[in-house]
Design a protein around this motif. Structure first.
Motif, short mmCIF file in Angstrom:
data_model
loop_
_atom_site.label_atom_id
_atom_site.label_comp_id
_atom_site.label_asym_id
_atom_site.label_seq_id
_atom_site.Cartn_x
_atom_site.Cartn_y
_atom_site.Cartn_z
N PHE A 246 -11.75 -32.84 82.48
CA PHE A 246 -11.12 -32.96 83.78
C PHE A 246 -10.53 -31.60 84.15
N PRO A 247 -10.23 -31.36 85.43
CA PRO A 247 -9.75 -30.03 85.84
C PRO A 247 -8.46 -29.62 85.14
N ILE B 54 -14.74 -27.03 87.54
CA ILE B 54 -14.96 -28.44 87.22
C ILE B 54 -15.31 -29.15 88.52
N ARG B 55 -16.56 -29.58 88.66
CA ARG B 55 -17.02 -30.21 89.89
C ARG B 55 -17.09 -31.73 89.68
N PHE B 56 -16.61 -32.46 90.66
CA PHE B 56 -16.67 -33.92 90.55
C PHE B 56 -16.78 -34.54 91.94
N LYS B 57 -17.21 -35.78 91.97
CA LYS B 57 -17.37 -36.53 93.21
C LYS B 57 -16.62 -37.84 93.08
N TYR B 58 -15.94 -38.22 94.16
CA TYR B 58 -15.21 -39.48 94.14
C TYR B 58 -15.57 -40.32 95.36
N CYS C 255 -5.31 -35.73 85.04
CA CYS C 255 -6.24 -34.88 84.30
C CYS C 255 -5.87 -34.74 82.83
N GLU C 256 -4.64 -35.10 82.47
CA GLU C 256 -4.25 -35.06 81.07
C GLU C 256 -4.63 -36.35 80.37
N GLU C 257 -4.34 -37.47 81.01
CA GLU C 257 -4.67 -38.76 80.41
C GLU C 257 -6.11 -39.18 80.69
N LYS C 258 -6.77 -38.46 81.65
CA LYS C 258 -8.15 -38.77 82.05
C LYS C 258 -8.26 -40.20 82.57
N THR C 259 -7.29 -40.55 83.43
CA THR C 259 -7.30 -41.87 84.06
C THR C 259 -7.46 -41.69 85.57
N VAL C 260 -8.08 -42.67 86.20
CA VAL C 260 -8.30 -42.67 87.64
C VAL C 260 -7.78 -44.01 88.15
N PRO D 266 -3.02 -31.19 85.77
CA PRO D 266 -2.28 -31.81 86.86
C PRO D 266 -2.64 -33.28 87.07
N ILE D 267 -1.93 -33.90 88.01
CA ILE D 267 -2.31 -35.19 88.56
C ILE D 267 -2.74 -34.94 90.01
N LEU D 268 -3.98 -35.30 90.34
CA LEU D 268 -4.52 -35.10 91.68
C LEU D 268 -4.39 -36.40 92.47
N ARG D 269 -3.92 -36.28 93.69
CA ARG D 269 -3.89 -37.43 94.60
C ARG D 269 -4.77 -37.09 95.80
N LEU D 270 -5.88 -37.82 95.93
CA LEU D 270 -6.81 -37.64 97.04
C LEU D 270 -6.62 -38.78 98.02
N GLU D 271 -6.31 -38.43 99.27
CA GLU D 271 -6.06 -39.45 100.29
C GLU D 271 -7.20 -39.45 101.30
N LYS D 272 -7.74 -40.62 101.54
CA LYS D 272 -8.91 -40.78 102.41
C LYS D 272 -8.55 -40.48 103.87
N ILE D 273 -9.50 -39.77 104.56
CA ILE D 273 -9.37 -39.56 106.00
C ILE D 273 -10.43 -40.40 106.70
N ILE D 274 -11.65 -39.87 106.74
CA ILE D 274 -12.79 -40.60 107.31
C ILE D 274 -13.90 -40.74 106.29
N SER D 275 -14.12 -39.67 105.54
CA SER D 275 -15.25 -39.63 104.60
C SER D 275 -15.11 -40.71 103.53
N GLU D 276 -16.21 -41.40 103.27
CA GLU D 276 -16.23 -42.42 102.22
C GLU D 276 -16.23 -41.80 100.83
N SER D 277 -16.74 -40.56 100.74
CA SER D 277 -16.77 -39.88 99.45
C SER D 277 -16.48 -38.40 99.66
N VAL D 278 -16.00 -37.76 98.61
CA VAL D 278 -15.74 -36.32 98.65
C VAL D 278 -16.28 -35.69 97.38
N GLU D 279 -16.64 -34.44 97.50
CA GLU D 279 -17.13 -33.69 96.34
C GLU D 279 -16.43 -32.34 96.35
#
Length: 846
Positions: A818-819, A780-784, A796-801, A761-774
């Motif tokens: 990637f997941p 597949i565990r990751f931190k951003y 996750c297919e192209e492995k681009t962020v 897939p393509i994951l879109r993570l949108e910030k709320i308050i937290s500076e980082s998420v895990e």
């Protein structure tokens, strides 16, 4: 009608084009190598993915068609969707020639599409998989039933104040066995018992008294303002009564009376019965002078011990005759105290040659003086004592300097805390208090946090024994609790309910392996006796659990405790709560409230609306917030200063002068005048029960935090976390701090892959308050780290962020892979932080 869409152009929009036939739905062939080995049956298949394959569509052209337009369209690469699979598309190429054969009136052609093996979902959009999962909480005793195992988003620590109004009953029925001895020198027989302490009463007020047991007569004694006896039986000069003989006789349960004699200021009850279970109720429309009551706030547990100015003698107190004896190794500490005051004294270090004795004296003690023993138990580290009526000094024996001792005198001095009240609290520096709170999981029982040397009996008392410990567990009123574990059903170990002052209010019984109960209305703590030794009876504290609701599987107690020093008491007045703030990059205590103590030196004016019964006096307090609210130790607070039959205090904003208005019964005053009122205030001040108000400041006061405070507050911000599913947050202080904050709820979302093969897939993570998420998706565990970005898209297919098309691979911590999304449901778990998650699933079909 058949149709197909290629490169976003629908065949139905092409004039003169007819789709004659669509290809069948088919599964692509696998790429594989066949390996044959001599001597082995069959062969070995080495799979290498799926093959691309061709799909042929037959079309016809008739009437007005533009052949050049069609040839231009059916060329190159694009997405192919056909009407027999309208919700899917193929990545297709047209690489072979197209022959347009002419028939009678139209042309035909076969279009061969070279398709990649997987079909994809057409018109796919981002799906909202997880919206923000933060919730807020506020209160003194908080239960979160949906919490996640992660750090709090934010936590605000606020002050609180507690003031218990005296009940309508003016009589305290908690007398000692045998009644209260008469200290007035009046002769009495053994069967005539004084059943109450001095009750303050006032003339011209109607009183009503009742009793629940009545087999002999009950009468009264009356006293003046100095508690001097005025007469034995009631007379017409004393009061008016609805009883002819001015007393309750045999089988009478109640009476009413009005005090006529202005010299009467106190009364006591006499009951000829030996029945000590008799309960009395005395009510009146007039309030006691102590109404409502003292005001207690967070951080009032100020350490009164000044280690830098302590008097230390090379001596000890002899245990038999309580005499101070010279010594080369023993040390006693002398400090000032108040008479007839309850103190809790503690030391937070355990010495090898443990010493713990407390005495008091009415003068500064020296060698050979005899002192009054208050407490002696070398096995404990804290004690609650009440000084004598003439006490001026405390004598503490807490340390030995014999050769076997490894703890130094300085370490002991740095651990001593003397505080007013009956509850030991964490150590704080001289003239500082502290506030504390705890966060724990569902199991409320902490086997490592008990008070040694005591136990609760099933008779509702506290016993002493080195074989037992006491554990007091903060609870909620009217709440069901369950006990489970391999514990002994002991006949001497009690299980009790306690109020806010840790007084036993109800015996639940002896605890068993499994018990359920519901706490009463005024229950603040559950008290349980815990054995401090194993003697073969089957005690297993490692399996012991106390929890809200029904019994569930055992979970080891987990908790975090934070204690924060306070430079001033943290108060709550109406909606104004003292707290900690950040300002200009620094931390501060912000105090909205302040206390003013009246000592009789204030400027007062007597108002003209005073009358024979009640007087009103006013003064000004300029630093108050306009239209402020108040709390008062002795007077009922009302919103405006209208004359009332009750004793009240109020404030009005008159040209911003903030007029404080106090209404008081004339019977309290030596003379009804400003001087008489000021004399009354001075007498309260000098007796140690001053009249005071807690009020809201016109502007809050900010006190810069100390390094110690900053360290603890930073630790709370960085470490305080909730527990999976259930988290309890509460304060064990005498007055509980109010905690406000935001937490993450349990997140265990599922992402459904509707395809029949794994997708990326393509994951879109949108910030709320937290500076980082895990988070983890399918193991597949990751931190951003968002840094200053509002969102990120992870392909996750192209492995681009990327963010706004810009590379952000440096912000992600992830392994090589990637997941992926497997067929069906896929779990997503948040480990830390929170964000909104949207996904382009990119489901695929064969």
């Amino acid at each position: 009608m058949n149709y197909f869409i290629f490169k976003d152009i629908d065949s139905r929009s092409i004039e003169g084009l007819i789709v004659q036939e669509l290809p069948p739905i088919s599964k692509p062939a696998k790429k594989a190598d066949k390996i044959e080995i001599d001597g082995r049956d069959g062969d070995i298949i080495e799979e290498k993915g799926y093959q691309a394959y061709d799909k042929t569509i037959s079309i016809g052209l008739t009437k007005k068609y533009n052949i050049n337009q069609i040839i231009s369209w059916l060329n190159g690469t694009g997405k192919l969707t056909m009407s027999n699979e309208p919700n899917k598309y193929y990545n297709a190429n047209i690489i072979e020639q197209i022959d347009f054969e002419r028939l009678v009136r139209f042309k035909t052609a076969k279009i061969k599409f070279h398709c990649q093996p997987f079909k994809h979902k057409a018109n796919e959009e981002y799906l909202l998989i997880k919206d923000r999962k933060d919730k807020t909480f506020s209160g003194e005793n908080i239960g979160l039933n949906d919490s996640a195992d992660m750090r709090l988003q934010e936590l605000k620590i606020c002050g609180n104040s507690r003031q218990e109004e005296i009940t309508e009953n003016l009589i305290n029925n908690d007398w000692d066995q045998g009644g209260i001895n008469d200290i007035t020198g009046i002769e009495q027989t053994d069967t005539t018992k004084i059943r109450s302490d001095f009750i303050e009463v006032h003339s011209n007020n109607l009183y009503s008294i009742k009793r629940d047991v009545f087999n002999l007569y009950m009468a009264y004694r009356f006293y003046d303002k100095d508690k001097k006896y005025l007469g034995d039986q009631l007379t017409e000069a004393m009061l008016s009564s609805d009883k002819e003989d001015n007393r309750m006789n045999t089988n009478e349960s109640s009476m009413t009376f009005t005090i006529l004699n202005k010299n009467v200021r106190y009364m006591r009850i006499i009951d000829a019965s030996n029945n000590l279970n008799t309960k009395y109720t005395l009510t009146t429309e007039a309030r006691k002078p102590s109404y409502p009551s003292k005001i207690e706030s967070c951080g009032d547990n100020v350490n009164l011990f000044d280690k830098d100015n302590a008097i230390i003698l090379n001596a000890y107190v002899e245990n038999t005759n309580n005499k101070i004896i010279n010594s080369n190794t023993e040390r006693i500490i002398i400090c000032e105290c108040k008479a007839n005051t309850t103190y809790t004294i503690s030391k937070n270090v355990k010495t090898n040659l443990n010493r713990f004795r407390i005495d008091c004296a009415n003068k500064r003690p020296v060698l050979e003086d005899t002192v009054t023993k208050l407490f002696y138990n070398n096995e404990v580290n804290n004690a609650t004592i009440t000084t004598t009526e003439d006490a001026k000094y405390l004598i503490l024996q807490m340390h030995s300097e014999a050769s076997a001792e490894t703890v130094t005198r300085e370490e002991v001095l740095n651990s001593i805390k003397i505080e007013v009240g009956s509850t030991p609290t964490p150590y704080s520096k001289f003239e500082q208090g502290n506030i504390s709170f705890e966060m724990c999981n569902k199991n409320r029982f902490d086997k490592n946090n008990t008070r040694t040397g005591f136990y609760y009996t099933i008779a509702g008392q506290i016993g002493t024994s080195l074989n037992w410990n006491i554990s007091n567990i903060k609870t909620k009123p009217n709440q069901k609790y369950s006990i489970s574990g391999n514990t002994v059903n002991n006949t001497t170990a009690g299980f009790v309910e306690l109020d806010n002052d840790l007084k036993i209010i109800k015996v639940i019984g002896a605890y068993k392996n499994t018990s359920n109960f519901t706490t009463s209305e005024n229950c603040a703590y559950i008290g349980i006796s815990v054995p401090s030794y194993i003697d073969g009876r089957g005690d297993d504290l490692d399996s012991f659990q106390i929890e809200e609701g029904e019994t569930t599987d055992y979970e080891e107690h987990k908790s975090q405790t934070y204690t924060i020093p306070t430079q001033k008491s943290f108060r709550k007045i109406d909606t104004y709560k003292d707290t900690f703030i950040r300002k200009n990059g620094k931390r501060y205590e912000r105090h909205f409230g302040e206390r003013y103590i009246f000592d009789g030196t204030e400027e007062f004016a007597m108002m003209s609306d005073s009358n024979e019964t009640i007087s009103r006096f006013t003064t000004r307090k300029h630093d108050m917030k306009n239209s402020s609210v108040l709390m008062c130790s002795h007077f009922k607070v009302i919103k405006q200063s209208e004359l009332t039959a009750e004793e009240t205090i109020s404030i009005r904003d008159i040209s911003k002068d903030n007029i404080i208005s106090i209404i008081i019964l004339n019977s309290r005053l030596s003379n009804v005048s400003v001087e008489g009122f000021k004399a009354w205030l001075a007498s309260k001040y000098n007796s140690g029960t001053p009249v005071y108000i807690d009020y809201v400041l016109a502007e809050p006061e900010d006190i810069e935090c100390t390094e110690e405070q900053i360290e603890i507050l930073d630790k709370i911000d960085n470490e305080a976390k909730t527990y999976k599913n259930i988290t309890h947050i509460y304060s064990t202080d005498e007055v509980s701090t109010i905690l406000e904050g935001t937490y993450f709820t349990t997140t265990n979302e599922k992402i459904e892959n509707e395809g029949n093969i794994q997708s990326r897939p393509i994951l879109r993570l949108e910030k709320i308050i937290s500076e980082s998420v895990e988070l983890t998706i399918n193991n597949i565990r990751f931190k951003y780290n968002f840094n200053n970005d509002e969102y990120v898209e992870i392909d996750c297919e192209e492995k681009t962020v990327k963010y706004e098309g810009l590379n952000r691979n440096r912000n992600i911590s992830i392994g090589y892979d990637f997941p992926k999304l497997n067929i069906g449901d896929n779990n997503i778990i948040m480990h830390d932080g929170d964000c909104i998650i949207k996904i382009l699933r990119k489901d695929r079909w064969l």
